[in-house]
Design an enzyme around this catalytic site. Sequence first.
Site, short mmCIF file in Angstrom:
data_model
loop_
_atom_site.label_atom_id
_atom_site.label_comp_id
_atom_site.label_asym_id
_atom_site.label_seq_id
_atom_site.Cartn_x
_atom_site.Cartn_y
_atom_site.Cartn_z
N HIS A 82 0.82 -1.21 0.00
CA HIS A 82 0.00 0.00 0.00
C HIS A 82 0.86 1.26 0.00
CE1 HIS A 82 0.74 0.87 4.29
NE2 HIS A 82 0.60 -0.43 4.51
N CYS A 98 3.76 -4.70 6.50
CA CYS A 98 3.26 -4.44 5.15
C CYS A 98 4.40 -3.94 4.26
CB CYS A 98 2.14 -3.40 5.18
SG CYS A 98 0.57 -4.03 5.81
#
Length: 127
Positions: A82, A98
């Site tokens: 992301h 992440c």
Amino acid sequence: MVPAKASSSKVLAKIDISEQTMRIFVDGKVRHSWPVSTARRGYRTPVGTFKPTRMHKRYFSRKYNGAPMPYSVFFYKGYAIHGTDVVKRLGAPASHGCVRLHPKNAKRLFSLIQANGPSNAKIVIVK
């Protein structure tokens, strides 16, 4: 007469944790190379081969105080690729696990996967 359906390209996002880079391949050819941030000390980014499981243009972390996660491509449990607003840390470990990208690059990846279909995308993460 029914028009012929355009064929989809194969999209590969290869993340190298030791280099803190992501290379995007389309039909086997490198199209992009971007700095990323993966897990900092005390956290881990999963290693292996994955498929996108869900995608969100706008998403906010349920685990980390509503942190913005624009152009999220989830690939394993709560892990996603992301965008981040902490662009100065790209190229060095900084996340809770992440894979963080510059928001413009996250949008490019998201659009590429969306255009070709998640079933034609693969995410490979190596150490």
